[in-house]
Design a protein around this motif. Structure first.
Motif, PDB file in Angstrom:
ATOM      1  N   ALA A 214      55.704  45.694  53.126  1.00  0.00           N
ATOM      2  CA  ALA A 214      55.290  44.763  52.073  1.00  0.00           C
ATOM      3  C   ALA A 214      56.393  44.504  51.063  1.00  0.00           C
ATOM      4  CB  ALA A 214      54.062  45.298  51.359  1.00  0.00           C
ATOM      5  N   ALA A 215      57.322  45.468  50.882  1.00  0.00           N
ATOM      6  CA  ALA A 215      58.330  45.394  49.820  1.00  0.00           C
ATOM      7  C   ALA A 215      57.598  45.163  48.492  1.00  0.00           C
ATOM      8  CB  ALA A 215      59.386  44.352  50.130  1.00  0.00           C
ATOM      9  N   LEU A 216      57.779  44.017  47.813  1.00  0.00           N
ATOM     10  CA  LEU A 216      57.104  43.806  46.534  1.00  0.00           C
ATOM     11  C   LEU A 216      56.010  42.739  46.637  1.00  0.00           C
ATOM     12  CD1 LEU A 216      60.029  44.102  43.941  1.00  0.00           C
ATOM     13  CD2 LEU A 216      58.683  45.885  45.032  1.00  0.00           C
ATOM     14  N   ALA A 217      55.411  42.625  47.827  1.00  0.00           N
ATOM     15  CA  ALA A 217      54.334  41.647  48.019  1.00  0.00           C
ATOM     16  C   ALA A 217      52.972  42.302  47.875  1.00  0.00           C
ATOM     17  CB  ALA A 217      54.449  41.013  49.405  1.00  0.00           C
ATOM     18  N   GLN A 218      51.973  41.466  47.553  1.00  0.00           N
ATOM     19  CA  GLN A 218      50.589  41.963  47.497  1.00  0.00           C
ATOM     20  C   GLN A 218      50.076  42.275  48.891  1.00  0.00           C
ATOM     21  OE1 GLN A 218      47.591  39.697  45.540  1.00  0.00           O
ATOM     22  NE2 GLN A 218      48.906  39.201  43.792  1.00  0.00           N
ATOM     23  N   ILE A 219      49.208  43.260  48.982  1.00  0.00           N
ATOM     24  CA  ILE A 219      48.502  43.513  50.238  1.00  0.00           C
ATOM     25  C   ILE A 219      47.425  42.434  50.366  1.00  0.00           C
ATOM     26  CG2 ILE A 219      47.084  45.202  51.496  1.00  0.00           C
ATOM     27  CD1 ILE A 219      50.058  46.035  51.035  1.00  0.00           C
ATOM     28  N   ASP A 220      47.216  41.950  51.589  1.00  0.00           N
ATOM     29  CA  ASP A 220      46.235  40.894  51.820  1.00  0.00           C
ATOM     30  C   ASP A 220      44.818  41.466  51.623  1.00  0.00           C
ATOM     31  OD1 ASP A 220      44.720  38.779  52.664  1.00  0.00           O
ATOM     32  OD2 ASP A 220      45.846  38.439  54.518  1.00  0.00           O
ATOM     33  N   SER A 221      44.040  40.853  50.738  1.00  0.00           N
ATOM     34  CA  SER A 221      42.695  41.398  50.468  1.00  0.00           C
ATOM     35  C   SER A 221      41.752  41.190  51.660  1.00  0.00           C
ATOM     36  CB  SER A 221      42.107  40.765  49.203  1.00  0.00           C
ATOM     37  OG  SER A 221      42.165  39.358  49.308  1.00  0.00           O
ATOM     38  N   ASP A 222      42.030  40.207  52.522  1.00  0.00           N
ATOM     39  CA  ASP A 222      41.186  39.973  53.707  1.00  0.00           C
ATOM     40  C   ASP A 222      41.512  40.940  54.837  1.00  0.00           C
ATOM     41  OD1 ASP A 222      39.982  37.855  52.446  1.00  0.00           O
ATOM     42  OD2 ASP A 222      41.417  36.396  53.234  1.00  0.00           O
ATOM     43  N   ASP A 223      42.767  41.392  54.919  1.00  0.00           N
ATOM     44  CA  ASP A 223      43.188  42.289  55.994  1.00  0.00           C
ATOM     45  C   ASP A 223      44.265  43.218  55.446  1.00  0.00           C
ATOM     46  OD1 ASP A 223      44.095  43.611  58.199  1.00  0.00           O
ATOM     47  OD2 ASP A 223      44.556  41.818  59.390  1.00  0.00           O
ATOM     48  N   PRO A 224      43.856  44.406  54.978  1.00  0.00           N
ATOM     49  CA  PRO A 224      44.818  45.302  54.317  1.00  0.00           C
ATOM     50  C   PRO A 224      45.919  45.828  55.241  1.00  0.00           C
ATOM     51  CG  PRO A 224      42.648  46.342  54.517  1.00  0.00           C
ATOM     52  CD  PRO A 224      42.486  44.935  54.987  1.00  0.00           C
ATOM     53  N   ARG A 225      45.846  45.509  56.537  1.00  0.00           N
ATOM     54  CA  ARG A 225      46.937  45.932  57.434  1.00  0.00           C
ATOM     55  C   ARG A 225      48.190  45.075  57.210  1.00  0.00           C
ATOM     56  NH1 ARG A 225      44.611  45.235  63.242  1.00  0.00           N
ATOM     57  NH2 ARG A 225      44.132  43.230  62.276  1.00  0.00           N
ATOM     58  N   VAL A 226      48.014  43.943  56.529  1.00  0.00           N
ATOM     59  CA  VAL A 226      49.161  43.042  56.330  1.00  0.00           C
ATOM     60  C   VAL A 226      49.371  42.713  54.859  1.00  0.00           C
ATOM     61  CG1 VAL A 226      48.994  42.005  58.627  1.00  0.00           C
ATOM     62  CG2 VAL A 226      47.776  40.951  56.704  1.00  0.00           C
ATOM     63  N   ALA A 227      50.598  42.264  54.549  1.00  0.00           N
ATOM     64  CA  ALA A 227      50.964  41.911  53.178  1.00  0.00           C
ATOM     65  C   ALA A 227      51.275  40.421  53.117  1.00  0.00           C
ATOM     66  CB  ALA A 227      52.182  42.714  52.740  1.00  0.00           C
ATOM     67  N   ARG A 228      51.200  39.868  51.906  1.00  0.00           N
ATOM     68  CA  ARG A 228      51.454  38.436  51.718  1.00  0.00           C
ATOM     69  C   ARG A 228      52.963  38.228  51.557  1.00  0.00           C
ATOM     70  NH1 ARG A 228      46.335  36.292  49.911  1.00  0.00           N
ATOM     71  NH2 ARG A 228      47.332  34.284  49.578  1.00  0.00           N
ATOM     72  N   ARG A 229      53.705  38.660  52.553  1.00  0.00           N
ATOM     73  CA  ARG A 229      55.154  38.516  52.567  1.00  0.00           C
ATOM     74  C   ARG A 229      55.526  37.601  53.725  1.00  0.00           C
ATOM     75  NH1 ARG A 229      59.212  42.881  55.007  1.00  0.00           N
ATOM     76  NH2 ARG A 229      60.956  41.436  55.263  1.00  0.00           N
ATOM     77  N   PHE A 230      56.520  36.752  53.528  1.00  0.00           N
ATOM     78  CA  PHE A 230      56.977  35.883  54.609  1.00  0.00           C
ATOM     79  C   PHE A 230      58.495  35.854  54.672  1.00  0.00           C
ATOM     80  CE2 PHE A 230      56.541  33.193  50.816  1.00  0.00           C
ATOM     81  CZ  PHE A 230      57.783  32.562  50.785  1.00  0.00           C
ATOM     82  N   GLU A 231      58.987  35.432  55.825  1.00  0.00           N
ATOM     83  CA  GLU A 231      60.423  35.170  55.980  1.00  0.00           C
ATOM     84  C   GLU A 231      60.570  33.802  56.620  1.00  0.00           C
ATOM     85  OE1 GLU A 231      62.368  38.316  58.169  1.00  0.00           O
ATOM     86  OE2 GLU A 231      62.555  39.553  56.369  1.00  0.00           O
TER      87      GLU A 231
END
Lengths: 319, 189
Positions: A214-231
């Motif tokens: 995740a680095a400094l991104a929020q964790i996704d509230s719908d699926d905590p296995r992923v973060a709201r980070r993109f490249e």
């Protein structure tokens, strides 16, 4: 005779200047304020894979050359709540490569009130207007692995299958038999099996990275296995990295602690958590999304350059 | 032998891999913005000649290979070994059939070859790019057709077989490119 001349042509330098002008104009039109935060700061970065260069003043105070203006920019966001951008050199203690110079031009911007989706739409507009890019394709990290590798990176059995594939691959065998970091396994698999299959002609946003990355991104509230980070990838180049920013001071503090522990077990130099950033987030970071883009790499694409040296006035080796 | 860090990798560097001395052909550093840096390296295995790709975590150390290359003149074959000599020091080196390999059919006495030595032992012999050899056998019946397209096979004094133009005859010396195994020209004696 010393080779004192630039490897960049005058035409390339003109394109570089024009790109910088267009980027400033893009943000001016949108009321995003230009800031120029310091290159020399009291804190470095705790990231396991990013190394600061450091220097000392005549009174022996240590200052870290910044690897990204992120921490200082977030202090301004917390104080003023205004969208900001910075276009400046950053420095990382990395080896040089075809796509990498230790000192490079970073474009970093933060949009107050935006989430990652809204920021992706703005990145799409920016790439179209300054680089004539086709529409931005969006692909979730998990789907990229399932589509191109038939393995789910978010399950233990999927990660095991990916690890096995790397161990069976002659190119990565000797490293992977002794590698136990899931993030490193996924990252190498991404480089070997996913990146080469991404469309070249069109920029691609890989979204929803695993929350362990995740680095400094929020964790996704719908699926905590992923973060709201993109490249963002385009023409085989990693162009940008962005987040729907973490605004929780407690969580931020925990991530610093986790980073510091990882650095310690990897026997890397100690980097203290930046308490100025933590205080600012505690005061309150507005809901915002931010992204950092490699400007030299964007210029490489615009100039069809095969090596970053061709678009820099002087590379690290010739500076 | 010294170890090399991945930061020192460059074309031509000799390292050990899978118990075999190798030469780096190509080295590319990859640094994801948020991830482990590594080197994607193409290496040539110096004994088998195979080119393979390997990946090393950046900062990792790899054992160097004690490999040197020498320019030596070919002297003779004693039935088991091929003997070479350094024309300046007169020091001699003997290479076995495994090291000589395909080069055998291009060895001409006094020609200077490049020998690769690993820990002092020859592992590869590279003949000069061009050699001059006499034809011992070719079909004389196909004379006269100077515009011939396909040419004909000719056996050289070393046993090598190359395609030559129809006008070339037994006893003549020809120049051959050893990299492609192709006829270049006739040589005036």
């Amino acid at each position: 005779m010393a080779d004192w001349r630039s490897q960049a042509t005058l035409n390339t330098l003109k394109k570089r200047a024009e790109l910088l002008r267009q980027l400033r104009s893009f943000f001016f039109d949108r009321d995003v304020l230009e800031v120029d935060t310091p290159l020399l700061c009291k804190h470095g970065v705790t990231d396991l894979h990013i190394e600061n260069l450091e220097t000392r003043d005549s009174e022996d105070n240590c200052r870290y050359l910044q690897t990204s203006p992120e921490y200082a920019m977030k202090r301004l966001l917390a104080q003023y709540g205004h969208s900001i951008y910075q276009l400046s050199h950053v420095v990382r203690d990395d080896p040089t490569g075809r796509h990498h110079n230790p000192e490079f031009m970073m474009l970093e911007w933060y949009r107050v009130g935006f989430d990652d989706e809204q920021l992706l739409a703005e990145i799409e507009t920016l790439l179209t207007s300054v680089a004539g890019a086709p529409p931005l394709l969006r692909l979730r990290y998990q789907d990229a692995f399932i589509d191109y590798l038939q393995c789910d990176p978010l399950t233990d059995s999927g990660v095991q299958a990916i690890h096995q594939r790397l161990k069976d691959d002659e190119r990565t065998h000797s490293w992977m038999v002794s590698e136990d970091s899931v993030d490193t396994i996924l990252q190498v698999a991404f480089n070997f099996y996913i990146e080469p299959q991404l469309p070249l002609s069109q920029p691609v946003a890989i979204t929803h990275f695993p929350s362990s990355q995740a680095a400094l991104a929020q964790i996704d509230s719908d699926d905590p296995r992923v973060a709201r980070r993109f490249e963002i990838y385009w023409q085989g180049v990693e162009l940008a990295n962005g987040y729907y920013e973490l605004t929780d001071a407690v969580e931020q503090s925990l991530r610093f602690e986790k980073d510091i522990a990882l650095r310690q077990s990897a026997k890397l130099p100690y980097r203290a958590a930046d308490e100025l950033l933590l205080a600012a987030i505690k005061h309150g970071l507005p809901r915002c999304a931010g992204v950092a883009m490699g400007v030299d790499r964007l210029l490489m694409i615009l100039c069809n350059a095969s090596s970053i040296e061709q678009v820099l006035p002087f590379s690290y080796q010739s500076a | 032998m010294a170890n090399y860090s991945t930061n020192e990798f460059k074309g031509g560097l000799k390292i050990m891999q899978d118990g075999e001395p190798c030469s780096i052909v190509e080295n590319e550093m990859v640094k994801p913005g948020k991830g482990q840096a590594f080197n994607r390296v193409k290496i040539r295995k110096l004994i088998s000649g195979k080119v393979v790709e390997k990946t090393f975590k950046s900062g990792e150390s790899v054992e160097g290979a004690d490999v040197i290359e020498l320019e030596l003149a070919y002297l003779y074959n004693d039935g088991e070994f091929w003997h070479f000599m350094n024309n300046e020091t007169f020091e001699q080196v003997a290479a076995d059939a495994k090291a000589v390999g395909e080069a055998e059919k291009w060895l001409v006495e006094q020609d200077v070859c490049t020998l690769t030595l690993w820990e002092g032992n020859p592992i590869n012999v590279q003949p000069p790019n061009f050699v001059e050899l006499e034809i011992t056998e070719t079909d004389p019946g196909l004379k006269g057709d100077t515009a011939g397209t396909g040419g004909k096979p000719a056996t050289l004094i070393t046993g090598a077989v190359v395609r030559v133009p129809l006008f070339v005859q037994i006893g003549e010396v020809i120049k051959v490119d050893t990299r492609s195994g192709e006829y270049v020209s006739r040589v005036q004696k």
